[in-house]
Design a protein around this motif. Structure first.
Motif, mmCIF file in Angstrom:
data_model
loop_
_atom_site.group_PDB
_atom_site.id
_atom_site.type_symbol
_atom_site.label_atom_id
_atom_site.label_comp_id
_atom_site.label_asym_id
_atom_site.label_seq_id
_atom_site.Cartn_x
_atom_site.Cartn_y
_atom_site.Cartn_z
ATOM 1 N N UNK A 31 0.818 -1.220 0.000
ATOM 2 C CA UNK A 31 0.000 0.000 0.000
ATOM 3 C C UNK A 31 0.846 1.262 0.000
ATOM 4 N N UNK A 32 1.970 1.241 0.742
ATOM 5 C CA UNK A 32 2.759 2.453 0.961
ATOM 6 C C UNK A 32 4.079 2.481 0.196
ATOM 7 N N UNK A 33 4.550 1.330 -0.274
ATOM 8 C CA UNK A 33 5.854 1.265 -0.918
ATOM 9 C C UNK A 33 6.964 1.244 0.108
ATOM 10 N N UNK A 34 8.193 1.168 -0.369
ATOM 11 C CA UNK A 34 9.335 1.222 0.534
ATOM 12 C C UNK A 34 10.417 2.090 -0.076
ATOM 13 N N UNK A 35 11.349 2.483 0.766
ATOM 14 C CA UNK A 35 12.449 3.348 0.328
ATOM 15 C C UNK A 35 13.767 2.775 0.826
ATOM 16 N N UNK A 36 14.730 2.632 -0.069
ATOM 17 C CA UNK A 36 16.091 2.301 0.319
ATOM 18 C C UNK A 36 16.786 3.618 0.695
ATOM 19 N N UNK A 37 17.152 3.760 1.949
ATOM 20 C CA UNK A 37 17.718 5.024 2.422
ATOM 21 C C UNK A 37 19.238 4.951 2.306
ATOM 22 N N UNK A 38 19.750 5.342 1.149
ATOM 23 C CA UNK A 38 21.193 5.348 0.931
ATOM 24 C C UNK A 38 21.748 6.655 1.506
ATOM 25 N N UNK A 39 22.794 6.535 2.296
ATOM 26 C CA UNK A 39 23.310 7.680 3.046
ATOM 27 C C UNK A 39 24.824 7.692 3.005
ATOM 28 N N UNK A 40 25.383 8.891 3.123
ATOM 29 C CA UNK A 40 26.816 9.055 3.290
ATOM 30 C C UNK A 40 27.140 9.176 4.776
ATOM 31 N N UNK A 41 28.352 8.835 5.138
ATOM 32 C CA UNK A 41 28.777 8.985 6.528
ATOM 33 C C UNK A 41 28.538 10.425 6.977
ATOM 34 N N UNK A 42 27.875 10.589 8.123
ATOM 35 C CA UNK A 42 27.583 11.928 8.631
ATOM 36 C C UNK A 42 26.188 12.412 8.341
ATOM 37 N N UNK A 43 25.476 11.756 7.407
ATOM 38 C CA UNK A 43 24.055 12.044 7.229
ATOM 39 C C UNK A 43 23.302 11.504 8.445
ATOM 40 N N UNK A 44 22.032 11.849 8.577
ATOM 41 C CA UNK A 44 21.249 11.367 9.723
ATOM 42 C C UNK A 44 19.799 11.154 9.324
ATOM 43 N N UNK A 45 19.269 9.999 9.696
ATOM 44 C CA UNK A 45 17.854 9.710 9.503
ATOM 45 C C UNK A 45 17.177 9.744 10.862
ATOM 46 N N UNK A 46 16.221 10.658 11.034
ATOM 47 C CA UNK A 46 15.402 10.736 12.241
ATOM 48 C C UNK A 46 14.101 9.988 11.953
ATOM 49 N N UNK A 47 13.763 8.985 12.768
ATOM 50 C CA UNK A 47 12.528 8.262 12.489
ATOM 51 C C UNK A 47 11.745 7.937 13.754
ATOM 52 N N UNK A 48 10.430 7.949 13.595
ATOM 53 C CA UNK A 48 9.464 7.684 14.664
ATOM 54 C C UNK A 48 9.564 6.219 15.084
ATOM 55 N N UNK A 49 9.230 5.948 16.341
ATOM 56 C CA UNK A 49 9.402 4.593 16.869
ATOM 57 C C UNK A 49 8.464 3.565 16.252
ATOM 58 N N UNK A 50 7.430 4.000 15.538
ATOM 59 C CA UNK A 50 6.528 3.050 14.892
ATOM 60 C C UNK A 50 6.785 2.885 13.391
ATOM 61 N N UNK A 51 7.829 3.508 12.877
ATOM 62 C CA UNK A 51 8.174 3.315 11.468
ATOM 63 C C UNK A 51 8.737 1.908 11.271
#
Length: 291
Positions: A191-211
């Motif tokens: 229903x929602x799809x997915x995302x591959x979160x490709x990141x470089x060192x020093x980037x930051x992903x903030x995510x909710x505890x129910x993700x």
């Protein structure tokens, strides 16, 4: 579906605008590019690599798919650069604004997926663990900061954006991990799809505890290490005692405190002072194996 992306300003600060807050509430996660500058991420990397006590405290977790990753967890922020990052306004202060409540340091950890051998982390919600710890509400979150560049080849994070709106999903034990109900994950992904979160060192992903999120095994010749900091909110103080702390005021530091930890050689000035968690066999967050 892509995760909303933002950047720091010219001074390396990050401002939570109304647009940023709206994105977090809608998608359940935001990606901030270059949250840590080159000297800051280099110092963090050297600190973790050179901390023999931290390395010795790491333990391996079976992923239920034939692979293993190493993990090390501690509760209180340390006096070195790891603690400065965890207490900084651009990390802790950002989550305080995203969660709309005073936050405190719930725990921090390093996940080490070594080249060719690093195990997967199954689909899960962090609240799938933390619900068992007496946290009544999912008013919590994690920031994921890669120490190494991370992509699909070495096991980057995969997330299902907006899945936090589905609420807490039942979790079962998979290897040494708690995994979300596979059928429900499949329906949500369709229903929602997915995302591959490709990141470089020093980037930051903030995510909710129910993700819902996971990462695949690392079959590449490159390692994939990451530093993660979890925050809880003051009004979500756990109602039972467990291995992670109840509310303790977090004294935030200016962002410059991160750079202040870096010495002329590019490594952290202060030693770590961590009390490490002992491992998955003593983790009451994991669903119990029946029989």
């Amino acid at each position: 579906m892509a995760v909303p992306e933002y950047s720091c300003d010219a001074e390396g600060n990050f401002i939570v605008t109304d647009q940023v807050l709206s994105s977090f509430e809608e998608f359940g996660c935001i990606l901030v590019r270059k949250l840590l500058g080159e000297r800051e991420i280099s110092s963090l990397k050297q600190t973790i690599e050179n901390d023999l006590t931290l390395q010795e405290a790491s333990y391996r977790r079976n992923d239920g798919e034939g692979g293993r990753s190493r993990t090390v967890i501690w509760d209180d922020p340390s006096d070195d650069i790891t603690g400065a990052i965890a207490r900084s306004y651009k990390v802790a202060g950002t989550f305080q604004k995203l969660l709309k409540d005073e936050v405190y340091h719930y725990h921090a950890k390093v996940i080490m997926k070594d080249a060719k051998t690093g195990g997967a982390h199954t689909w899960h919600q962090d609240y799938g663990y933390w619900y068992k710890n007496g946290c009544l509400f999912p008013d919590m979150g994690t920031v994921f900061i890669p120490i190494d560049d991370t992509d699909q080849g070495n096991g980057c994070l995969k997330v299902i954006p907006k899945s936090h709106k589905a609420g807490r999903i039942d979790h079962v034990r998979i290897g040494d991990q708690a995994g979300a109900d596979k059928d429900r994950v499949s329906y949500l992904q369709q229903k929602l799809g997915l995302c591959h979160v490709e990141m470089n060192a020093g980037d930051a992903l903030f995510f909710h505890s129910n993700i819902l999120h996971r990462s695949d095994q690392n079959h590449s010749d490159r390692r994939r290490w990451a530093y993660l900091i979890a925050y809880n909110t003051r009004n979500n103080d756990p109602v039972i005692d467990h291995h992670h702390p109840k509310y303790k005021q977090l004294i935030m530091l200016p962002n410059s405190a991160i750079s202040d930890c870096v010495n002329d050689a590019g490594s952290s000035k202060a030693p770590g002072n961590r009390k490490f968690f002992e491992g998955p066999t003593k983790d009451p967050s994991l669903p119990k194996i029946q029989g």
